[in-house]
Write a protein that holds these residues in place. Structure first.
Motif, PDB file in Angstrom:
ATOM      1  N   PHE A   1       0.795  -1.160   0.082  1.00  0.00           N
ATOM      2  CA  PHE A   1       0.017   0.135  -0.206  1.00  0.00           C
ATOM      3  C   PHE A   1       1.045   1.332  -0.002  1.00  0.00           C
ATOM      4  N   ASP A   2       0.348   2.142  -0.815  1.00  0.00           N
ATOM      5  CA  ASP A   2       1.380   3.413  -0.925  1.00  0.00           C
ATOM      6  C   ASP A   2       0.889   4.564   0.389  1.00  0.00           C
TER       7      ASP A   2
ATOM      8  N   ALA B   1      -1.418   6.763  -4.884  1.00  0.00           N
ATOM      9  CA  ALA B   1      -1.079   5.279  -4.771  1.00  0.00           C
ATOM     10  C   ALA B   1      -0.217   4.867  -5.975  1.00  0.00           C
TER      11      ALA B   1
ATOM     12  N   TYR C   1       4.278   1.898  -4.827  1.00  0.00           N
ATOM     13  CA  TYR C   1       4.361   0.878  -4.058  1.00  0.00           C
ATOM     14  C   TYR C   1       4.478  -0.445  -4.961  1.00  0.00           C
TER      15      TYR C   1
ATOM     16  N   GLY D   1      -4.152  -5.084   0.373  1.00  0.00           N
ATOM     17  CA  GLY D   1      -4.676  -3.754   0.513  1.00  0.00           C
ATOM     18  C   GLY D   1      -6.149  -3.624   0.804  1.00  0.00           C
TER      19      GLY D   1
ATOM     20  N   THR E   1      -8.405   5.193   2.705  1.00  0.00           N
ATOM     21  CA  THR E   1      -7.729   3.772   2.650  1.00  0.00           C
ATOM     22  C   THR E   1      -8.953   2.672   1.925  1.00  0.00           C
TER      23      THR E   1
ATOM     24  N   SER F   1      -4.800   3.100  -8.833  1.00  0.00           N
ATOM     25  CA  SER F   1      -3.436   3.007  -8.265  1.00  0.00           C
ATOM     26  C   SER F   1      -2.521   2.832  -9.616  1.00  0.00           C
TER      27      SER F   1
ATOM     28  N   ASN G   1      -7.694  -2.633  -8.365  1.00  0.00           N
ATOM     29  CA  ASN G   1      -7.071  -2.409  -7.278  1.00  0.00           C
ATOM     30  C   ASN G   1      -8.101  -2.701  -6.126  1.00  0.00           C
TER      31      ASN G   1
END
Lengths: 300, 745
Positions: free
Chosen positions: B123-124, B400, B403, B471, B498, B507, B590
């Motif tokens: 996860f970023d 996002a 990552y 995620g 989130t 993402s 995502n």
């Protein structure tokens, strides 16, 4: 239409305004001993060999159909001055052997030129034909310049001035800037170092001036040939008499041509002492600035 | 400035190794104890409920730190000096973070099985931009008002829970600011020094208003940005890389102040200098060999109507940054066809002064790409870039972008040669079918292209899927109600960012080594199929043996046309590949139910990833550098810097939602003028490429700097998504930079 081109350099900033592409055409009526592009003098494709790049793999020797090729001595082959056989060059993996001088047609060349058109447009740049002497291939050069003008691309010619006077008005219509070389004012010295007299050169220059062409005088300063105040004061006088000279550029002799002459297999290479040249150039620059109305520049 | 540097340095020297800082440990332990007790008495509390309680506990327990020389308030003493804000375990903000999610990329064997070509977190958590525009319009109080409005609707239990938590967190933020005001008031009692009193008075008054209310002055604007950025990072456990579009946010406030006689240009610029100086001091930019603070500023570009943004703030920020010879914050400059000449000329002049800190973003291509990836035109026009160059839309989207790094040349390597004997590799049942398969006996170039591309597709599908599975649970680990509340959508949807509450939720899939694989594909096409001077097996053998006894072949392959030489055939292959890859990446989903998008920038992964990649058919040796972003490789000599632009611009990036970055070292030449550089930047806006970073430095300077580092302490180079002082770099990184293409003109 076809011509012989030995180099195309993109992103040039020294040969005219803005960002430019310089096309180097092969063949020159002058044989200046100091020529920084010695590979330009001969009007035909030539082989060049760089010992530094050679890895000694011997692929060239193996590839030669006539079995005339010996390693590290490509000039032993008679066929190299023509494009009849280039097996050795094709076989060379390292780029040590290369053919100098491509026969190109104007469409292909112009396509390559126009890939930078967006940069010409934003910088006011364009193309410069150099060489060699572009006017040794007048039809080819004219076609390129005409195509460029049609696309509103700025055009310049770098010339030795030694060409048929009938070409002057024709090229004036497609050339925005003339970078005009002045090597020597004395006929016999000119003849000695360049192989031709200079009368035609000055005549063409005056004709261009009368037509109102944009002219930059380019003076290569060669140690032992023209690195004297007399030459500089004559340059000043010439610039003063002409109406259309925008700038004088002093071009200090440099040794880039020496290694290329060696790559062409030339034995007696002109290689003067450049020790005091930088100081002299500064002196000449100051002298000219005092005497002429136009801009003076030292070209690096 | 010297005094400021001294003060900050003295304080932050105690804040690198926080585990040895007793004050920090006490506050942290108190917070953890309080939170453990809260959780014990509220066993069913949601993650976001716990987070808002954490915010309250932090607000109650932190001790504000003020600096005499600084008119800003932000330092809470609860995160290390050089921490971006990431949820580092052991920090107060990371109380609720679940280690099994945070470290999944190191511990999950399925993810690790791919680490030679797909690596990175699940996860970023960084690289974000706060919704500064909203904060400038309504302040935190406006956000609370909106929360109260939403609370009156007929909401689900989850939404109500989120809204209550967010309101509590927003109030905690206001409380944190008020504590700074009280601290200033306290310090004023015993303070006689006039200058110091000035700063304390400013803070005492401003921290009562900011961030609760919208800023009314230029100074308050800077306070809003700095306070919200630092405090969010301190309490949420996420990195807020972006300081926002400073000139857009502050331009009119400055003009109003100037008109009212509240401030002079000199005073404003001095404030900017102090604002800019904090991060480099904290991150030891002057002494560290890789000081990456991830901190970015965005300048220029356009407003929501497409009109250019360029004002005195733009100029002051550029001037201040150059005068201080800073490397960070990073300078992200948006450029457009209608950018004023003065703007480009200022940037060009600064670049020619050797201030190699700029990344230039092509508005038209990026905005169109964003619109093609689901953004409204109005939103797209408010894009920003950071922590390196990743594009996000301010106020409607979180980052996002960083990552998952993907090593395309390794997949090529595996396609040609499989796993070599001396390489570590293991497969897991879940990933085995997606692992790149070796290609044997291709009959045509299309066989090679398709096999390679299928391998990329499968690996990308699996790598994204594995991360998505984790995620999906990230919102249980680190929900961020404060950050979320500044993004359009989260409050309205009652959902944390989130969990996909923000308006946009893409993402980004970050691929590296474009030129290396394009040149390799083209070499295979030419050498094996078109000209046939070598068989496929022979070529594979040669790469497997790292060109041993085959230097001739290597040189021959190097001499073939390359990406970055404006060769139409090679560029067409690059276009085809990028389009195919982008189309595939867009099919991947995502955890927030939106698509992945393609980007090619990859920070310094091109450097790290090379150690996985054997020799490649472009003539590159085993472990040699991979190509960077969408830049040409450094295997073959490159003639014209313009061709790097031409090749990059020939690829249509108007469909790729992630950022794609070109790096070019401009020719170092006395004839390079402001006009020339401006025209290059202007020309870039005519193409369809996204971003370019340019250096103006000569190889000779760099070699001299290696010999006499003491004389070149200010020499800055743009390495990737960050700039550094060249002499600080490790020898290896210096050599990496020196091995790049240095063009002539």
């Amino acid at each position: 239409m076809q011509g012989i081109v030995f180099d195309i350099q993109h992103f040039c900033l020294h040969d005219g305004p803005g960002i430019r592409t310089v096309v180097f055409l092969k063949g020159c009526p002058l044989k200046c001993q100091w020529c920084h592009n010695p590979e330009s003098q001969n009007a035909y494709p030539q082989i060049m060999y760089s010992k530094e790049k050679c890895i000694g793999c011997g692929e060239c020797v193996k590839a030669c159909p006539q079995k005339k090729f010996s390693l590290h001595n490509p000039w032993s082959c008679d066929n190299l001055a023509s494009d009849e056989c280039s097996a050795c060059i094709k076989a060379c993996p390292s780029g040590a052997l290369r053919l100098c001088g491509d026969i190109m047609n104007t469409e292909t060349l112009f396509k390559e030129i126009t890939r930078d058109i967006v940069f010409y447009n934003h910088s006011g740049g364009g193309i410069t034909l150099s060489g060699g002497e572009p006017l040794m291939q007048p039809d080819f050069s004219y076609e390129l310049l005409r195509c460029a003008k049609n696309k509103q691309i700025n055009t310049a010619i770098e010339t030795c001035g030694f060409f048929d006077e009938s070409l002057v008005p024709k090229f004036h219509t497609v050339t925005d800037l003339w970078l005009y070389d002045i090597k020597h004012f004395l006929d016999d010295v000119h003849l000695k170092y360049t192989g031709v007299k200079n009368d035609k050169i000055f005549k063409n220059l005056h004709t261009l001036d009368l037509l109102g062409a944009n002219i930059v005088l380019r003076a290569p300063i060669i140690p032992g040939v023209n690195d004297n105040e007399n030459h500089i004061s004559m340059l000043g006088k010439l610039a003063g008499e002409l109406r259309s000279v925008k700038r004088i550029e002093l071009i200090p002799y440099h040794t880039l041509g020496v290694s290329k002459a060696k790559q062409l297999g030339k034995k007696d290479v002109f290689n003067p002492d450049v020790g005091l040249l930088r100081d002299k150039i500064n002196l000449f620059f100051n002298l000219l600035q005092k005497t002429v109305a136009c801009e003076v520049k030292i070209q690096q | 400035m010297k005094k400021l540097r001294k003060q900050l340095t003295e304080y932050y020297d105690t804040m690198y190794d926080v585990e040895r800082n007793e004050k920090f440990l006490k506050v942290r332990n108190d917070i953890y104890t309080a939170m453990d007790a809260y959780k014990a008495s509220n066993p069913n509390a949601s993650a976001v409920n716990l987070k808002s309680e954490l915010h309250l506990q932090i607000a109650n327990r932190f001790e504000p730190v003020l600096f005499d020389e600084l008119p800003f308030f932000y330092e809470m003493g609860i995160k290390p000096a050089d921490c971006w804000g990431s949820p580092m375990l052991g920090l107060p903000c990371a109380w609720g973070v679940l280690p099994e999610l945070k470290n999944a990329n190191i511990n999950d064997p399925d993810i690790v099985a791919f680490d030679s070509f797909a690596c990175g977190a699940v996860f970023d958590t960084d690289h974000h931009c706060l919704g500064y525009t909203k904060l400038f319009e309504t302040g935190i109080l406006g956000i609370i008002e909106n929360i109260k409005y939403e609370q009156k609707k007929n909401n689900t239990k989850e939404k109500q829970d989120f809204l209550a938590a967010t309101e509590k967190s927003c109030n905690a933020i206001i409380k944190i600011a008020e504590k700074f005001s009280l601290e200033a008031e306290k310090q004023l009692v015993n303070c006689q020094d006039e200058a110091k009193r000035g700063n304390l008075l400013k803070i005492q008054n401003t921290a009562k208003r900011i961030p609760a209310n919208p800023p009314a002055t230029f100074y308050e604007g800077l306070c809003m940005i700095w306070f919200m950025r630092e405090v969010t990072a301190s309490v949420e456990g996420i990195g807020i890389s972006l300081l926002g579009r400073l000139d857009k946010l502050l331009g009119s406030l400055y003009v109003a102040d100037l008109k009212a006689g509240n401030i002079t240009r000199t005073e404003a610029k001095e404030l900017i200098k102090r604002f800019l100086s904090i991060t480099p001091i904290k991150f030891k930019a002057r002494t560290s060999n890789w000081a990456d603070s991830s901190t970015c500023i965005e300048l220029g570009g356009c407003d929501e109507n497409g009109e250019p943004i360029f004002n005195e703030v733009t100029k002051m920020v550029i001037e201040a940054h150059e005068e201080l010879k800073l490397t960070i914050p990073k300078m992200n400059c948006r450029i457009a066809k209608n950018s004023p000449k003065e703007y480009l000329d200022i940037l060009s002049t600064s670049l020619l002064n050797g201030h190699n800190v700029y990344a230039f973003y092509n508005d038209s291509a990026i905005i169109e790409a964003l619109v093609n990836n689901g953004k409204s035109l109005k939103d797209a026009r408010n894009y920003v870039n950071g922590g390196c160059q990743e594009t996000i839309v301010e106020g409607t989207e979180h980052s996002a972008g960083v990552y998952l790094y993907f090593n395309m040349p390794k997949v090529m390597d595996l396609t040609l040669n499989g796993v070599l004997e001396d390489e570590r590799s293991y497969k897991t049942p879940k990933t085995e079918n997606y692992y790149p398969k070796q290609l044997l006996n291709p009959k045509t170039f299309e066989d090679v292209y398709n096999a390679f591309f299928n391998n990329i597709k499968n690996a990308a599908t699996c790598a994204t899927f594995l991360r998505t599975e984790y995620g999906k649970n990230w919102h249980k680990s680190n929900p961020c109600p404060i950050f979320s509340s500044t993004l359009e959508g989260c409050v309205e949807n009652g959902t944390d960012y989130t969990a996909g509450g923000a308006k946009y939720n893409r993402s980004t899939f970050c691929a590296t080594g474009l030129a290396t694989i394009i040149d390799s594909l083209y070499a295979i096409k030419t050498a094996v199929f078109d000209e046939g001077f070598i068989t496929y097996d022979e070529l594979c053998d040669a790469t497997r043996n790292n060109w041993q006894n085959n230097e001739q072949l290597r040189l021959r392959l190097i001499s073939l046309p390359k990406y970055g030489q404006a060769n139409p055939e090679v560029d067409a292959l690059a276009s085809r590949f990028v389009e195919d890859l982008n189309n595939h990446i867009n099919t991947l989903s995502n955890e927030r139910g939106e698509q992945f998008q393609l980007s090619m920038f990859a920070y310094n992964y091109y450097s790290a990833a090379k150690f996985f990649v054997n020799a490649t058919p472009d003539g590159r040796r085993r472990y040699d550098y991979l190509s960077q972003g969408i830049s040409p490789s450094r295997v073959a000599p490159m003639q014209s810097a313009l061709d790097a632009f031409n090749s990059a611009s020939s690829i249509d990036f108007r469909k790729t939602g992630g950022i794609n970055v070109l790096d070019v070292n401009l020719p170092y030449n006395s004839a390079m003028s402001t006009e020339v550089v401006s025209s290059i930047i202007r020309a870039f806006t005519d193409g369809n490429s996204h971003a370019v970073q340019m250096n103006y430095v000569s190889k000779e300077q760099l070699l001299e700097a290696q010999k006499h580092p003491e004389e070149y302490s200010d020499l800055i180079v743009r390495m990737c998504g960050l700039s550094v002082y060249f002499v600080n770099l490790s020898k290896g990184d210096q050599e990496e930079f020196l091995s790049r293409n240095f063009y002539t003109c």
